[in-house]
Motif scaffolding. Sequence first.
Motif, PDB file in Angstrom:
ATOM      1  N   ARG A   1      -2.607  24.262 -20.897  1.00  0.00           N
ATOM      2  CA  ARG A   1      -2.771  24.466 -20.244  1.00  0.00           C
ATOM      3  C   ARG A   1      -2.144  24.581 -19.285  1.00  0.00           C
ATOM      4  NH1 ARG A   1      -7.267  25.081 -15.670  1.00  0.00           N
ATOM      5  NH2 ARG A   1      -5.922  27.241 -14.543  1.00  0.00           N
ATOM      6  N   ASP A   2      -1.951  23.222 -18.737  1.00  0.00           N
ATOM      7  CA  ASP A   2      -0.926  22.293 -17.708  1.00  0.00           C
ATOM      8  C   ASP A   2       0.200  21.732 -18.204  1.00  0.00           C
ATOM      9  OD1 ASP A   2      -2.462  23.798 -15.724  1.00  0.00           O
ATOM     10  OD2 ASP A   2      -3.623  22.705 -16.343  1.00  0.00           O
ATOM     11  N   ALA A   3       1.157  21.674 -17.085  1.00  0.00           N
ATOM     12  CA  ALA A   3       1.770  20.496 -17.642  1.00  0.00           C
ATOM     13  C   ALA A   3       1.851  19.049 -19.043  1.00  0.00           C
ATOM     14  CB  ALA A   3       2.497  19.311 -16.778  1.00  0.00           C
ATOM     15  N   VAL A   4       2.648  19.074 -19.620  1.00  0.00           N
ATOM     16  CA  VAL A   4       2.278  18.214 -20.619  1.00  0.00           C
ATOM     17  C   VAL A   4       3.507  16.908 -20.860  1.00  0.00           C
ATOM     18  CG1 VAL A   4       2.305  17.655 -23.128  1.00  0.00           C
ATOM     19  CG2 VAL A   4       0.946  20.079 -22.242  1.00  0.00           C
ATOM     20  N   VAL A   5       2.900  16.427 -20.179  1.00  0.00           N
ATOM     21  CA  VAL A   5       4.121  14.997 -19.338  1.00  0.00           C
ATOM     22  C   VAL A   5       4.452  14.063 -21.094  1.00  0.00           C
ATOM     23  CG1 VAL A   5       4.415  13.089 -18.196  1.00  0.00           C
ATOM     24  CG2 VAL A   5       2.687  14.950 -17.634  1.00  0.00           C
ATOM     25  N   VAL A   6       5.231  14.173 -21.014  1.00  0.00           N
ATOM     26  CA  VAL A   6       5.661  13.147 -22.540  1.00  0.00           C
ATOM     27  C   VAL A   6       6.058  11.860 -22.012  1.00  0.00           C
ATOM     28  CG1 VAL A   6       7.542  13.381 -24.677  1.00  0.00           C
ATOM     29  CG2 VAL A   6       6.874  14.799 -23.156  1.00  0.00           C
ATOM     30  N   TYR A   7       5.958  10.652 -22.850  1.00  0.00           N
ATOM     31  CA  TYR A   7       5.551   9.769 -22.166  1.00  0.00           C
ATOM     32  C   TYR A   7       6.408   8.422 -23.484  1.00  0.00           C
ATOM     33  CZ  TYR A   7       2.640   9.758 -18.438  1.00  0.00           C
ATOM     34  OH  TYR A   7       1.912  10.082 -17.601  1.00  0.00           O
ATOM     35  N   LYS A   8       7.145   7.557 -23.321  1.00  0.00           N
ATOM     36  CA  LYS A   8       7.554   6.787 -24.405  1.00  0.00           C
ATOM     37  C   LYS A   8       7.853   5.619 -23.875  1.00  0.00           C
ATOM     38  CE  LYS A   8      11.745   6.626 -27.090  1.00  0.00           C
ATOM     39  NZ  LYS A   8      12.976   7.320 -28.498  1.00  0.00           N
ATOM     40  N   ASN A   9       7.070   4.948 -25.009  1.00  0.00           N
ATOM     41  CA  ASN A   9       7.070   3.165 -24.170  1.00  0.00           C
ATOM     42  C   ASN A   9       6.397   2.965 -23.027  1.00  0.00           C
ATOM     43  OD1 ASN A   9       8.035   2.240 -27.160  1.00  0.00           O
ATOM     44  ND2 ASN A   9      10.396   2.753 -26.355  1.00  0.00           N
ATOM     45  N   GLY A  10       5.404   4.031 -22.578  1.00  0.00           N
ATOM     46  CA  GLY A  10       4.859   3.774 -21.535  1.00  0.00           C
ATOM     47  C   GLY A  10       6.075   4.657 -20.292  1.00  0.00           C
ATOM     48  N   SER A  11       6.690   4.169 -20.624  1.00  0.00           N
ATOM     49  CA  SER A  11       7.189   5.354 -19.223  1.00  0.00           C
ATOM     50  C   SER A  11       7.461   6.995 -19.536  1.00  0.00           C
ATOM     51  CB  SER A  11       9.241   5.017 -19.227  1.00  0.00           C
ATOM     52  OG  SER A  11       8.813   3.788 -18.808  1.00  0.00           O
ATOM     53  N   VAL A  12       7.964   7.865 -18.616  1.00  0.00           N
ATOM     54  CA  VAL A  12       8.104   8.468 -18.550  1.00  0.00           C
ATOM     55  C   VAL A  12       9.075   9.522 -18.787  1.00  0.00           C
ATOM     56  CG1 VAL A  12       7.770  10.850 -17.207  1.00  0.00           C
ATOM     57  CG2 VAL A  12       6.675   9.137 -16.523  1.00  0.00           C
ATOM     58  N   GLU A  13       9.214  10.176 -19.915  1.00  0.00           N
ATOM     59  CA  GLU A  13      10.631  11.101 -20.678  1.00  0.00           C
ATOM     60  C   GLU A  13      10.694  12.227 -20.001  1.00  0.00           C
ATOM     61  OE1 GLU A  13      12.783   9.322 -22.916  1.00  0.00           O
ATOM     62  OE2 GLU A  13      11.611   7.877 -22.163  1.00  0.00           O
ATOM     63  N   GLY A  14       9.607  12.748 -19.865  1.00  0.00           N
ATOM     64  CA  GLY A  14      10.136  14.366 -18.853  1.00  0.00           C
ATOM     65  C   GLY A  14       8.693  15.301 -19.231  1.00  0.00           C
ATOM     66  N   VAL A  15       9.053  16.387 -19.288  1.00  0.00           N
ATOM     67  CA  VAL A  15       8.426  17.196 -19.555  1.00  0.00           C
ATOM     68  C   VAL A  15       7.999  17.998 -20.713  1.00  0.00           C
ATOM     69  CG1 VAL A  15       6.240  19.014 -18.334  1.00  0.00           C
ATOM     70  CG2 VAL A  15       7.351  17.310 -17.082  1.00  0.00           C
ATOM     71  N   ALA A  16       7.267  18.654 -21.380  1.00  0.00           N
ATOM     72  CA  ALA A  16       7.486  19.448 -22.505  1.00  0.00           C
ATOM     73  C   ALA A  16       7.213  20.819 -22.126  1.00  0.00           C
ATOM     74  CB  ALA A  16       6.083  19.351 -23.256  1.00  0.00           C
TER      75      ALA A  16
END
Length: 86
Positions: free
Chosen positions: A21-36
């Motif tokens: 429904r809302d923003a999907v935050v993308v994480y990689k190795n515990g860090s924010v990579e961006g928003v899908a």
Amino acid sequence: MIIWYTRFQNYVEGNFSTVGRDAVVVYKNGSVEGVAGRLRIADSIHNIIRNIEEVSKERYLVRWWDSRIPVLSPYVLVRDVKITRA
């Protein structure tokens, strides 16, 4: 991620699809990579449960418009969820 428009294609096998429904935050190795962008989860309850990796100790009271009774729920990390575009 808050999910929206969840529909079961097969109740016996637990196959369902739902959209974020809302923003999907993308994480990689515990860090924010961006928003899908918008996405759809098309998977089965069996696969989701089988792929649970971690469950938080903290639980949060979750209330939703279509449920009369709120539940206490932890955060859950699930690997290998089948995701497609919405």
